[in-house]
Design an enzyme around this catalytic site. Structure first.
Site, PDB file in Angstrom:
ATOM      1  N   SER A 240      76.763  31.537  56.454  1.00 44.45           N
ATOM      2  CA  SER A 240      75.208  31.126  56.554  1.00 44.45           C
ATOM      3  C   SER A 240      74.942  31.832  57.784  1.00 44.45           C
ATOM      4  CB  SER A 240      75.458  29.706  56.520  1.00 44.45           C
ATOM      5  OG  SER A 240      74.234  28.979  56.448  1.00 44.45           O
TER       6      SER A 240
ATOM      7  N   ASP B 170      72.221  31.066  45.448  1.00 39.09           N
ATOM      8  CA  ASP B 170      71.977  30.630  46.886  1.00 39.09           C
ATOM      9  C   ASP B 170      70.543  30.418  47.462  1.00 39.09           C
ATOM     10  OD1 ASP B 170      72.137  30.282  49.630  1.00 39.09           O
ATOM     11  OD2 ASP B 170      73.155  32.155  50.093  1.00 39.09           O
TER      12      ASP B 170
END
Ligand SMILES: *[C@@H]1O[C@H](CO)[C@@H](O)[C@H](O)[C@H]1NC(C)=O
Ligand SMILES: *[C@@H]1O[C@H](CO)[C@@H](O)[C@H](O)[C@H]1NC(C)=O
Ligand SMILES: *[C@@H]1O[C@H](CO)[C@@H](O)[C@H](O)[C@H]1NC(C)=O
Ligand SMILES: *[C@@H]1O[C@H](CO)[C@@H](O)[C@H](O)[C@H]1NC(C)=O
Ligand SMILES: *[C@@H]1O[C@H](CO)[C@@H](O)[C@H](O)[C@H]1NC(C)=O
Length: 527
Positions: free
Chosen positions: A195, A460
């Site tokens: 991330s 995602d």
């Protein structure tokens, strides 16, 4: 096409809003941007940790402290205590040192990342390495100063965080036998992140050549984007068809009513969601993003979760599921209103009233004024407002949207001025995060490094800021492989996800193999 849109929006826009604040799940306000965060992997419930030769080691949750420079451009400012966790459970002389930071969060719940429940531990187990979890500056208890005021936040920049990684690697004496002689040059170092910390991993490979022998970046949000409406596109694409059809219909209707000026119709929609007390229509419509934001906590091993509970509420009527076209606007609107007021509101807001939980227009609210440390939402907002943007908004007209188009970057930019008036109020206009500078400094999507492995997931919501964004076509190369699973956000960091999803397992295997090859090439050197 999507890429062009994103480039266009980067040029046009401005910035602001951020992460989490104290509702049912510890937030103050539920109408602010989600952080691109690394999922927590719990510690295994095992007995004492032992080394390869059976020696008992300190428990995984033992906290260590490193004296980190406050300002890497001016060491005379002194140091602060930066927390870290480490284990040499798998270590063999000559093995790699595997450094990980969870990024924008208190790192204490992340000691699971020391273990083989994560890719970090898998690398350590395979290569005889040491794992380290390092808390990022300005998160948790790793703070240069005792508060998060604008004055204190002066040294909270991406560059200082990258410099932290270098200074840590070059100066730490690890709490293990021989731990003072495993610096870069003496041992191969591997950087892992997911991330935001995945992006930090890529940025560090660009900014600190030859420091890390290899790196693994999962769901790395390398490209900073102000109007990040692309967040909702993978969700739209992968959610159940009936649910996405109905959600689009409801949102289109609400946007149309909320911009119609018809007070009676507006009030009746607000009443349906028990939001009559909210005066700002962008707050009311924007709040419905929460049901979609719930997608971010999905993983291959997590099962349904709140997101699917929401879709069930809209799509299952008297025990029957709608077909791909859904039930249509009328039923979906009523069903969403009823689920929101009777079930979801208390999950989201606990016992907070609607204005405190979902209203963003009161500059005196605690959400904006609380400057105590260990407030990840505030620290992340600082980076958002200055360097990365990532405002999760409705799609531009002409694109299908599952969230309101009433919420656009100025909505979030205003929140920046509430949270950091000393930094932005004097501007006379809304602050715009300088994403161009960030992308230029660290190469964003156009990173071309060696020994850098990128792992992504099709489902995602942060995919559109990664090298797997729609319309980008970045190539996988031996020096910089790009592997994409059907996973969600950072799914490949967790061992369990590989056990239940073969596409995730394939990415993990490819990553391990690449890292092992690069580590095998390592030779000692002077640093
Ligand atoms: C076992 O490993 C520990 C830590 O690496 C070391 O201090 C100890 O000397 C080793 N013992 C044996 C018997 O090899
Ligand atoms: C560490 O974990 C053990 C259980 O494994 C627990 O008893 C102990 O309180 C924890 N220590 C800290 C500092 O959290
Ligand atoms: C993970 O490590 C534990 C010891 O911490 C070990 O018992 C277990 O077998 C390992 N799991 C795998 C899949 O290698
Ligand atoms: C319709 O909705 C139900 C309930 O959420 C879901 O299980 C099903 O997969 C959906 N079907 C289609 C075709 O979208
Ligand atoms: C609606 O909101 C009011 C105050 O905001 C609250 O007292 C009431 O319980 C809510 N009603 C429902 C059905 O949740």
């Amino acid at each position: 096409m999507a890429l062009l849109w994103k480039l266009a929006s980067v040029l046009v826009v401005a910035l602001a809003g951020v992460a989490d604040a104290k509702t049912a799940d510890g937030r103050v306000n539920a109408n602010i941007q989600r952080r691109p965060s690394v999922p927590i992997v719990p510690l295994p419930d095992v007995g004492p940790v032992t080394s390869r030769n059976g020696t008992q080691l300190p428990p995984y949750n033992t906290t260590y402290y490193f004296d980190q420079l406050i300002d890497h451009t001016n060491p005379s400012l002194g140091t602060f205590k930066q927390r870290y966790w480490t284990t040499y459970e798998w270590y063999e002389t000559g093995g790699p040192i595997i450094l990980f930071t969870p990024g924008e969060a208190n790192a204490q719940p992340y000691s699971g990342y020391l273990t083989n429940r994560t890719i970090n531990g898998q690398i350590a187990q395979e290569l005889g390495g040491v794992t380290i979890v390092l808390e990022h500056r300005y998160y948790g208890l790793s703070n240069p100063y005792g508060d998060l005021s604008v004055k204190s936040l002066k040294y909270h920049t991406i560059q200082q965080a990258i410099d932290d990684l270098e200074y840590f690697a070059k100066n730490v004496d690890l709490p293990m036998p021989g731990g003072d002689a495993v610096k870069p040059g003496q041992a191969p170092w591997i950087l892992v992140g997911g991330s935001y910390s995945g992006a930090l991993t890529s940025f560090t490979m660009v900014n600190k050549p030859n420091l890390f022998q290899a790196a693994y970046a999962s769901s790395a949000v390398v490209e900073s984007i102000i109007d990040y409406w692309g967040y909702f596109q993978p969700i739209l694409e992968w959610m159940p068809k009936n649910c996405s059809t109905d959600v689009q219909a409801v949102i289109a209707h609400i946007d149309s009513v909320f911009t119609s000026g018809n007070k009676k119709e507006i009030d009746s929609i607000k009443a349906l969601f028990n939001m009559s007390a909210l005066t700002h229509l962008d707050d009311a419509a924007g709040a419905l993003r929460n049901n979609l934001w719930d997608w971010q906590s999905l993983s291959p091993s997590s099962g349904g979760g709140l997101f699917f509970e929401f879709c069930d509420a809209l799509e299952v009527k008297n025990g029957v599921s709608a077909g791909p076209n859904g039930w249509g606007l009328e039923h979906a609107l009523q069903a969403w209103g009823s689920y929101w007021t009777n079930t979801y509101y208390s999950i989201l807001c606990g016992d907070e009233d609607v204005v405190t939980c979902l209203g963003t227009y009161d500059p005196t609210q605690e959400e904006w004024t609380d400057i105590s440390v260990d407030n990840a939402g505030r620290s992340w907002m600082w980076i958002v407002c200055n360097e990365v943007g990532f405002f999760q908004e409705g799609a531009p007209k002409g694109h299908p949207t599952i969230v309101t188009r009433l919420v656009q970057p100025p909505y979030d930019e205003r929140q920046c001025t509430y949270m950091f008036p000393e930094a932005f109020a004097h501007l006379g206009h809304l602050p715009v995060p300088n994403v161009d500078a960030t992308n230029k400094a660290y190469h964003g999507w156009f990173v071309q490094e060696n020994h850098l492995f990128f792992a992504n997931g099709h489902r995602d919501p942060w995919r559109e800021a990664t090298l797997a964004a729609d319309g980008t076509h970045f190539r996988s190369t031996p020096g910089q492989p790009l592997a994409i699973s059907d996973g969600f956000h950072c799914s490949d960091l967790s061992t369990t996800n590989g056990q239940v999803d073969s596409t995730v397992l394939a990415v993990q295997k490819q990553g391990l193999q690449a890292i092992a090859g690069w580590v095998a090439e390592w030779k000692p050197s002077k640093h």
